[in-house]
Motif scaffolding. Structure first.
Motif, PDB file in Angstrom:
ATOM      1  N   GLU A 170       6.538 -13.212  -5.539  1.00 30.96           N
ATOM      2  CA  GLU A 170       6.232 -13.488  -6.938  1.00 30.96           C
ATOM      3  C   GLU A 170       4.784 -13.162  -7.314  1.00 30.96           C
ATOM      4  O   GLU A 170       4.516 -12.690  -8.408  1.00 30.96           O
ATOM      5  CB  GLU A 170       6.547 -14.964  -7.232  1.00 30.96           C
ATOM      6  N   ASP A 171       3.856 -13.379  -6.391  1.00 30.87           N
ATOM      7  CA  ASP A 171       2.446 -13.134  -6.707  1.00 30.87           C
ATOM      8  C   ASP A 171       2.104 -11.649  -6.840  1.00 30.87           C
ATOM      9  O   ASP A 171       1.015 -11.299  -7.283  1.00 30.87           O
ATOM     10  CB  ASP A 171       1.520 -13.808  -5.683  1.00 30.87           C
ATOM     11  N   LEU A 172       3.031 -10.753  -6.486  1.00 30.52           N
ATOM     12  CA  LEU A 172       2.784  -9.310  -6.608  1.00 30.52           C
ATOM     13  C   LEU A 172       3.454  -8.679  -7.832  1.00 30.52           C
ATOM     14  O   LEU A 172       3.275  -7.493  -8.084  1.00 30.52           O
ATOM     15  CB  LEU A 172       3.272  -8.579  -5.351  1.00 30.52           C
ATOM     16  N   ILE A 173       4.210  -9.461  -8.591  1.00 30.17           N
ATOM     17  CA  ILE A 173       4.966  -8.900  -9.726  1.00 30.17           C
ATOM     18  C   ILE A 173       4.084  -8.093 -10.677  1.00 30.17           C
ATOM     19  O   ILE A 173       4.459  -7.007 -11.109  1.00 30.17           O
ATOM     20  CB  ILE A 173       5.693 -10.014 -10.508  1.00 30.17           C
ATOM     21  N   ASP A 174       2.922  -8.607 -11.029  1.00 33.77           N
ATOM     22  CA  ASP A 174       2.055  -7.915 -11.990  1.00 33.77           C
ATOM     23  C   ASP A 174       1.649  -6.521 -11.519  1.00 33.77           C
ATOM     24  O   ASP A 174       1.354  -5.655 -12.338  1.00 33.77           O
ATOM     25  CB  ASP A 174       0.799  -8.736 -12.279  1.00 33.77           C
ATOM     26  N   GLU A 175       1.651  -6.296 -10.216  1.00 33.61           N
ATOM     27  CA  GLU A 175       1.280  -4.979  -9.685  1.00 33.61           C
ATOM     28  C   GLU A 175       2.292  -3.906 -10.071  1.00 33.61           C
ATOM     29  O   GLU A 175       1.998  -2.718 -10.005  1.00 33.61           O
ATOM     30  CB  GLU A 175       1.167  -5.035  -8.154  1.00 33.61           C
ATOM     31  N   PHE A 176       3.486  -4.311 -10.479  1.00 33.47           N
ATOM     32  CA  PHE A 176       4.559  -3.360 -10.788  1.00 33.47           C
ATOM     33  C   PHE A 176       4.887  -3.295 -12.272  1.00 33.47           C
ATOM     34  O   PHE A 176       5.909  -2.735 -12.653  1.00 33.47           O
ATOM     35  CB  PHE A 176       5.816  -3.730  -9.987  1.00 33.47           C
ATOM     36  N   LYS A 177       4.023  -3.851 -13.124  1.00 33.48           N
ATOM     37  CA  LYS A 177       4.354  -3.909 -14.557  1.00 33.48           C
ATOM     38  C   LYS A 177       4.479  -2.526 -15.198  1.00 33.48           C
ATOM     39  O   LYS A 177       5.164  -2.383 -16.194  1.00 33.48           O
ATOM     40  CB  LYS A 177       3.355  -4.787 -15.303  1.00 33.48           C
ATOM     41  N   ASN A 178       3.875  -1.505 -14.624  1.00 32.35           N
ATOM     42  CA  ASN A 178       4.002  -0.151 -15.178  1.00 32.35           C
ATOM     43  C   ASN A 178       5.099   0.672 -14.507  1.00 32.35           C
ATOM     44  O   ASN A 178       5.285   1.836 -14.824  1.00 32.35           O
ATOM     45  CB  ASN A 178       2.664   0.590 -15.062  1.00 32.35           C
ATOM     46  N   SER A 179       5.803   0.067 -13.595  1.00 33.23           N
ATOM     47  CA  SER A 179       6.891   0.765 -12.911  1.00 33.23           C
ATOM     48  C   SER A 179       8.153   0.728 -13.776  1.00 33.23           C
ATOM     49  O   SER A 179       8.444  -0.288 -14.399  1.00 33.23           O
ATOM     50  CB  SER A 179       7.169   0.080 -11.566  1.00 33.23           C
ATOM     51  N   PRO A 180       8.916   1.819 -13.792  1.00 38.25           N
ATOM     52  CA  PRO A 180      10.182   1.803 -14.530  1.00 38.25           C
ATOM     53  C   PRO A 180      11.266   1.000 -13.815  1.00 38.25           C
ATOM     54  O   PRO A 180      12.318   0.741 -14.376  1.00 38.25           O
ATOM     55  CB  PRO A 180      10.559   3.285 -14.612  1.00 38.25           C
ATOM     56  N   ALA A 181      11.009   0.606 -12.578  1.00 38.57           N
ATOM     57  CA  ALA A 181      11.995  -0.132 -11.794  1.00 38.57           C
ATOM     58  C   ALA A 181      12.155  -1.572 -12.297  1.00 38.57           C
ATOM     59  O   ALA A 181      11.225  -2.159 -12.844  1.00 38.57           O
ATOM     60  CB  ALA A 181      11.589  -0.145 -10.321  1.00 38.57           C
ATOM     61  N   SER A 228       0.823  -1.222   0.000  1.00 42.47           N
ATOM     62  CA  SER A 228       0.000   0.000   0.000  1.00 42.47           C
ATOM     63  C   SER A 228       0.852   1.264   0.000  1.00 42.47           C
ATOM     64  O   SER A 228       0.386   2.324  -0.396  1.00 42.47           O
ATOM     65  CB  SER A 228      -0.933   0.006   1.209  1.00 42.47           C
ATOM     66  N   GLY A 229       2.102   1.164   0.406  1.00 45.82           N
ATOM     67  CA  GLY A 229       2.982   2.327   0.436  1.00 45.82           C
ATOM     68  C   GLY A 229       3.700   2.588  -0.871  1.00 45.82           C
ATOM     69  O   GLY A 229       4.470   3.529  -0.979  1.00 45.82           O
ATOM     70  N   PHE A 230       3.455   1.774  -1.886  1.00 50.31           N
ATOM     71  CA  PHE A 230       4.196   1.890  -3.146  1.00 50.31           C
ATOM     72  C   PHE A 230       3.981   3.229  -3.843  1.00 50.31           C
ATOM     73  O   PHE A 230       4.892   3.757  -4.455  1.00 50.31           O
ATOM     74  CB  PHE A 230       3.837   0.739  -4.099  1.00 50.31           C
ATOM     75  N   ALA A 231       2.805   3.800  -3.736  1.00 56.00           N
ATOM     76  CA  ALA A 231       2.515   5.054  -4.440  1.00 56.00           C
ATOM     77  C   ALA A 231       3.532   6.139  -4.096  1.00 56.00           C
ATOM     78  O   ALA A 231       3.936   6.908  -4.958  1.00 56.00           O
ATOM     79  CB  ALA A 231       1.108   5.525  -4.115  1.00 56.00           C
ATOM     80  N   GLY A 232       3.991   6.180  -2.866  1.00 55.36           N
ATOM     81  CA  GLY A 232       4.954   7.195  -2.458  1.00 55.36           C
ATOM     82  C   GLY A 232       6.397   6.783  -2.669  1.00 55.36           C
ATOM     83  O   GLY A 232       7.307   7.508  -2.311  1.00 55.36           O
ATOM     84  N   GLN A 233       6.622   5.622  -3.251  1.00 52.20           N
ATOM     85  CA  GLN A 233       7.972   5.083  -3.388  1.00 52.20           C
ATOM     86  C   GLN A 233       8.354   4.875  -4.849  1.00 52.20           C
ATOM     87  O   GLN A 233       9.029   3.919  -5.179  1.00 52.20           O
ATOM     88  CB  GLN A 233       8.052   3.729  -2.660  1.00 52.20           C
ATOM     89  N   GLN A 234       7.909   5.721  -5.730  1.00 49.38           N
ATOM     90  CA  GLN A 234       8.138   5.510  -7.164  1.00 49.38           C
ATOM     91  C   GLN A 234       9.590   5.709  -7.586  1.00 49.38           C
ATOM     92  O   GLN A 234       9.998   5.206  -8.609  1.00 49.38           O
ATOM     93  CB  GLN A 234       7.242   6.441  -7.992  1.00 49.38           C
ATOM     94  N   ASN A 235      10.373   6.429  -6.821  1.00 47.77           N
ATOM     95  CA  ASN A 235      11.737   6.766  -7.222  1.00 47.77           C
ATOM     96  C   ASN A 235      12.735   5.698  -6.756  1.00 47.77           C
ATOM     97  O   ASN A 235      13.626   5.973  -5.978  1.00 47.77           O
ATOM     98  CB  ASN A 235      12.107   8.135  -6.649  1.00 47.77           C
ATOM     99  N   VAL A 236      12.545   4.467  -7.247  1.00 44.52           N
ATOM    100  CA  VAL A 236      13.454   3.376  -6.895  1.00 44.52           C
ATOM    101  C   VAL A 236      13.965   2.707  -8.170  1.00 44.52           C
ATOM    102  O   VAL A 236      13.323   2.767  -9.213  1.00 44.52           O
ATOM    103  CB  VAL A 236      12.784   2.329  -5.975  1.00 44.52           C
ATOM    104  N   ASP A 237      15.135   2.090  -8.056  1.00 48.04           N
ATOM    105  CA  ASP A 237      15.743   1.408  -9.199  1.00 48.04           C
ATOM    106  C   ASP A 237      15.342  -0.061  -9.264  1.00 48.04           C
ATOM    107  O   ASP A 237      15.247  -0.639 -10.341  1.00 48.04           O
ATOM    108  CB  ASP A 237      17.271   1.493  -9.093  1.00 48.04           C
ATOM    109  N   LEU A 238      15.143  -0.655  -8.099  1.00 50.19           N
ATOM    110  CA  LEU A 238      14.901  -2.086  -8.005  1.00 50.19           C
ATOM    111  C   LEU A 238      13.805  -2.358  -6.990  1.00 50.19           C
ATOM    112  O   LEU A 238      13.807  -1.763  -5.904  1.00 50.19           O
ATOM    113  CB  LEU A 238      16.188  -2.797  -7.575  1.00 50.19           C
ATOM    114  N   ILE A 239      12.874  -3.224  -7.350  1.00 49.42           N
ATOM    115  CA  ILE A 239      11.828  -3.664  -6.423  1.00 49.42           C
ATOM    116  C   ILE A 239      11.978  -5.173  -6.258  1.00 49.42           C
ATOM    117  O   ILE A 239      12.079  -5.904  -7.245  1.00 49.42           O
ATOM    118  CB  ILE A 239      10.420  -3.344  -6.958  1.00 49.42           C
ATOM    119  N   ILE A 240      12.003  -5.603  -5.023  1.00 55.05           N
ATOM    120  CA  ILE A 240      12.003  -7.036  -4.729  1.00 55.05           C
ATOM    121  C   ILE A 240      10.708  -7.309  -3.978  1.00 55.05           C
ATOM    122  O   ILE A 240      10.414  -6.662  -2.978  1.00 55.05           O
ATOM    123  CB  ILE A 240      13.224  -7.460  -3.896  1.00 55.05           C
ATOM    124  N   THR A 241       9.935  -8.248  -4.492  1.00 53.96           N
ATOM    125  CA  THR A 241       8.632  -8.536  -3.912  1.00 53.96           C
ATOM    126  C   THR A 241       8.322 -10.020  -4.036  1.00 53.96           C
ATOM    127  O   THR A 241       9.071 -10.760  -4.670  1.00 53.96           O
ATOM    128  CB  THR A 241       7.536  -7.679  -4.604  1.00 53.96           C
TER     129      THR A 241
END
Length: 96
Positions: free
Chosen positions: A59-70, A44-57
């Motif tokens: 596996e079942d949450l990967i699709d939630e980040f498909k529009n992220s540049p990370a 739920s805190g991802f909206a404020g954390q857009q300025n990251v290079d790498l996200i580790i999450t």
């Protein structure tokens, strides 16, 4: 000198699994000397954390980040440090 990367570790609640992953990732990047700062948060805190290079999450949450540049690493088993190391090595090989 290489710019320090920002890594965000996320799980659904931001409690146990992301904290355990954070500790494991920090040990791995210290061992390799990778220039990376690691934080963790709930999904739920991802909206404020857009300025990251790498996200580790998880596996079942990967699709939630498909529009992220990370760059996103999906983890099946948080105890599998060999997989984490391989993925971190792959990430740093691509960014250097």
């Amino acid at each position: 000198m290489t710019r320090r990367k920002k890594c965000l570790i996320m799980c659904r609640t931001g409690m146990g699994s992301s904290m355990m992953l954070k500790i494991k990732v920090e040990k791995l990047i210290d061992k390799k000397g990778y220039p990376m700062d690691v934080t963790h948060d709930a999904f739920s805190g991802f909206a404020g954390q857009q300025n990251v290079d790498l996200i580790i999450t998880m596996e079942d949450l990967i699709d939630e980040f498909k529009n992220s540049p990370a760059y996103v690493i999906g983890v099946k088993d948080i105890m599998d440090t060999e997989y984490l190391q391989q993925e971190l090595d792959k990430y740093f090989a691509q960014t250097e």
